[in-house]
Design a protein around this motif. Structure first.
Motif, PDB file in Angstrom:
ATOM      1  N   PRO A  43      15.258  19.778   5.827  1.00  9.18           N
ATOM      2  CA  PRO A  43      14.225  19.696   4.946  1.00  9.18           C
ATOM      3  C   PRO A  43      12.894  18.939   5.715  1.00  9.18           C
ATOM      4  O   PRO A  43      12.968  18.011   6.484  1.00  9.18           O
ATOM      5  N   ILE A  44      11.717  19.182   5.357  1.00  8.38           N
ATOM      6  CA  ILE A  44      10.509  18.790   5.754  1.00  8.38           C
ATOM      7  C   ILE A  44      10.268  17.506   5.117  1.00  8.38           C
ATOM      8  O   ILE A  44       9.432  16.485   5.615  1.00  8.38           O
ATOM      9  N   LEU A  45      10.713  17.418   4.016  1.00  2.00           N
ATOM     10  CA  LEU A  45      10.555  16.052   3.050  1.00  2.00           C
ATOM     11  C   LEU A  45      11.717  15.219   3.154  1.00  2.00           C
ATOM     12  O   LEU A  45      12.746  15.989   2.966  1.00  2.00           O
ATOM     13  N   GLU A  46      11.642  14.055   3.463  1.00  2.00           N
ATOM     14  CA  GLU A  46      12.805  13.000   3.406  1.00  2.00           C
ATOM     15  C   GLU A  46      12.483  11.907   2.846  1.00  2.00           C
ATOM     16  O   GLU A  46      11.530  11.387   2.844  1.00  2.00           O
ATOM     17  N   TYR A  67       2.750  10.432   6.237  1.00  2.00           N
ATOM     18  CA  TYR A  67       2.187  11.184   4.988  1.00  2.00           C
ATOM     19  C   TYR A  67       3.242  10.701   3.844  1.00  2.00           C
ATOM     20  O   TYR A  67       4.133  11.425   3.759  1.00  2.00           O
ATOM     21  N   GLN A  68       3.198   9.692   3.288  1.00  2.00           N
ATOM     22  CA  GLN A  68       3.976   9.023   2.603  1.00  2.00           C
ATOM     23  C   GLN A  68       3.341   9.134   1.029  1.00  2.00           C
ATOM     24  O   GLN A  68       2.479   8.835   0.961  1.00  2.00           O
ATOM     25  N   PHE A  69       4.367   9.264  -0.004  1.00  2.00           N
ATOM     26  CA  PHE A  69       4.009   9.306  -1.277  1.00  2.00           C
ATOM     27  C   PHE A  69       5.080   9.066  -2.193  1.00  2.00           C
ATOM     28  O   PHE A  69       6.342   9.090  -1.859  1.00  2.00           O
ATOM     29  N   ILE A  70       4.903   8.675  -3.509  1.00  4.41           N
ATOM     30  CA  ILE A  70       6.099   8.576  -4.665  1.00  4.41           C
ATOM     31  C   ILE A  70       6.118   9.804  -5.259  1.00  4.41           C
ATOM     32  O   ILE A  70       4.921  10.415  -5.674  1.00  4.41           O
ATOM     33  N   ASP A  71       7.069  10.510  -5.026  1.00  3.32           N
ATOM     34  CA  ASP A  71       7.181  11.815  -5.898  1.00  3.32           C
ATOM     35  C   ASP A  71       7.409  11.546  -7.514  1.00  3.32           C
ATOM     36  O   ASP A  71       7.428  10.455  -8.009  1.00  3.32           O
ATOM     37  N   LYS A  72       7.486  12.734  -8.108  1.00  3.64           N
ATOM     38  CA  LYS A  72       7.453  12.511  -9.666  1.00  3.64           C
ATOM     39  C   LYS A  72       8.911  11.802 -10.373  1.00  3.64           C
ATOM     40  O   LYS A  72       8.776  11.480 -11.452  1.00  3.64           O
ATOM     41  N   GLY A  73       9.807  11.928  -9.280  1.00  2.00           N
ATOM     42  CA  GLY A  73      11.104  11.307  -9.663  1.00  2.00           C
ATOM     43  C   GLY A  73      11.022   9.880  -9.461  1.00  2.00           C
ATOM     44  O   GLY A  73      12.057   9.177  -9.432  1.00  2.00           O
ATOM     45  N   CYS A  78       8.404  10.934   2.303  1.00  2.00           N
ATOM     46  CA  CYS A  78       7.425  11.397   3.260  1.00  2.00           C
ATOM     47  C   CYS A  78       7.729  12.569   4.085  1.00  2.00           C
ATOM     48  O   CYS A  78       8.853  13.281   4.295  1.00  2.00           O
ATOM     49  N   LEU A  79       6.521  13.460   4.493  1.00  6.45           N
ATOM     50  CA  LEU A  79       6.606  14.537   5.485  1.00  6.45           C
ATOM     51  C   LEU A  79       7.186  14.058   6.723  1.00  6.45           C
ATOM     52  O   LEU A  79       6.926  12.894   7.341  1.00  6.45           O
ATOM     53  N   ARG A  80       8.092  14.791   7.018  1.00  7.84           N
ATOM     54  CA  ARG A  80       8.899  14.498   8.540  1.00  7.84           C
ATOM     55  C   ARG A  80       7.683  14.237   9.796  1.00  7.84           C
ATOM     56  O   ARG A  80       6.883  15.153   9.819  1.00  7.84           O
TER      57      ARG A  80
END
Ligand code: HAM
Length: 405
Positions: A43-46, A67-73, A78-80
């Motif tokens: 996956p591109i997101l880890e 490119y780091q963020f807190i997702d909805k969960g 972050c994007l790898r």
């Protein structure tokens, strides 16, 4: 209302670049397969923690460029920024570490680093990479280097290879201590970044781009003179194998790489034809990474090539295969055109024209798409199950049976 543009440092790959991009991925994949590698896609997101624990908290990549963020969960993701960490995660998650044995995987895809964009440096870029697990022999290090060489040679790309050994858990800590002692005598003269790195990861000081720092570092101890017996003999063996196989290299004891997971062999392929961002590929051994990420201790080594940096250097080899253009001289022949094209497509790149046209127009169209064989079907050909064929290279024209096409 102004048009929406792509984000800074992120580019569409189209026109000639897209041709070169797919040509590169297809042929590099073929070479990797010949070396016994299988395709892996992760996956591109880890989870952000994956990169903190592998690439390292002291690295610029993790510190400044994610490119780091807190997702909805509420997950920290972050994007790898690179491919190795995800592949190692997958290796452990799928219990290949427990199973033992050897895995060889290759991959290609987008990576994301929030860097200051410039020529050859993007925020979204693509890597072609490969990782090997379970082989500690230094022959594998040579194998990996020769595979990259084969890939670059295939595309007609010239390069120089820089080689270093970063030691292991036996020799690196002592070397780091010696280096820090050496640096402390002129610490205040070093740049701000170097001062920070002395605290977090002192060997990164060695590849500081600041000219003043580089001149101060001239008498710094070299890791290659401070390797333990086992690292030293592996490094000597690697050089011997490369010499035997006529792979040229230069030893660069300041080559420390921007990712913290390496031990022993580290290398970079550099081109002098693409400007300041000259690294076209980089990699090395990471024998402790699987363990660091919670797996059973397993040797690892790999590399990644930056595809965008190569594109302007890739030379497409003229493919010997014919490119077909198939058209109808009468509406009635269109179905037959479709049928013939479907047969031809099994072996050749084939273009179809859906509207019936005269001879001259078909030839102009064929030239536009770059076809060198023109196949035309009119009512006569339809009736006797033949086609008109002209090879634009040899200028030979014929009427032949469909089966003979
Ligand atoms: P890396 O040296 O960080 O290594 O990246 C590999 C290559 O990706 C570089 O040599 C360069 O060609 C390209 N690259 C890096 N950053 C950019 C950018 N901002 N824009 C365009 N191209 C870029 C790694 O990523 C490791 N994962 C390699 C590896 C695999 N080591 C062991 N296994």
């Amino acid at each position: 209302m102004s048009n929406i543009q792509s984000l800074r440092g992120m580019k569409d790959i189209l026109a000639n670049d897209s041709k070169l991009f797919t040509y590169f991925c297809e042929n590099a994949s073929k070479i990797a397969k010949n070396y016994g590698f299988e395709y892996i896609e992760t996956p591109i997101l880890e989870e952000t923690a994956l990169f903190k624990r592998s690439v390292g908290e002291s690295s610029d990549i993790v510190n400044k460029e994610m490119y780091q963020f807190i997702d909805k969960g509420d997950n920290d993701v972050c994007l790898r920024p690179e491919g190795t960490a995800g592949v190692v995660r997958s290796f452990i998650q799928n219990k290949f570490d427990k199973a033992g044995g050897i895995k060889r995987w290759y991959y290609y895809g987008p990576m994301f680093r929030y860097e200051r964009p410039q020529k050859g440096r993007l925020r979204e870029f693509h890597q072609f990479g490969a990782e090997v697990f379970g082989v500690s022999s230094v022959y594998e290090d040579a194998n990996i280097i020769m595979m990259i060489k084969d890939i670059l040679d295939f595309f007609g790309i010239s390069f120089s290879l820089k080689l270093n050994s970063l030691g292991c858990k036996e020799c690196m800590p002592t070397y780091k201590e010696n280096l820090v002692t050496h640096l402390s005598s002129f610490k205040t003269e070093l740049c701000e970044d170097c001062n920070r790195r002395i605290e977090t990861n002192p060997i990164r000081v060695l590849d500081c781009k600041n000219e003043k720092c580089q001149s101060l570092l001239q008498n710094a101890p070299k890791i290659t003179n401070n390797l333990c017996a086992s690292c030293d003999s592996d490094f000597e063996k690697l050089k011997e194998i490369l010499d035997f196989n006529k792979v040229s290299y230069e030893i660069d004891s300041n080559l420390v790489r921007g990712l913290d997971y390496y031990s022993k062999t580290a290398f970079e392929f550099v081109s002098n034809e693409i400007g300041a961002q000259s690294a076209i590929a980089g990699g090395g051994r990471y024998d402790r990474l699987v363990e660091f990420l919670g797996g059973k201790s397993t040797a690892g080594i790999g590399f990644a090539i930056g595809i965008e940096r190569l594109l302007e250097l890739v030379k497409i080899k003229e493919e010997a295969e014919d490119i077909y253009y198939i058209g109808a001289l009468s509406e009635k022949a269109l179905n037959q055109v479709m049928k013939v094209a479907n047969i031809k497509r099994k072996t050749n790149l084939t273009f179809i024209e859906y509207t019936s046209r005269g001879f001259a127009k078909h030839f102009t169209n064929a030239e536009k798409v770059g076809a060198n064989v023109v196949v035309l079907i009119g009512e006569d050909e339809l009736n006797d199950n033949t086609v008109y064929v002209k090879n634009l290279t040899t200028k030979i024209e014929n009427k032949i049976n469909i089966e003979d096409l």
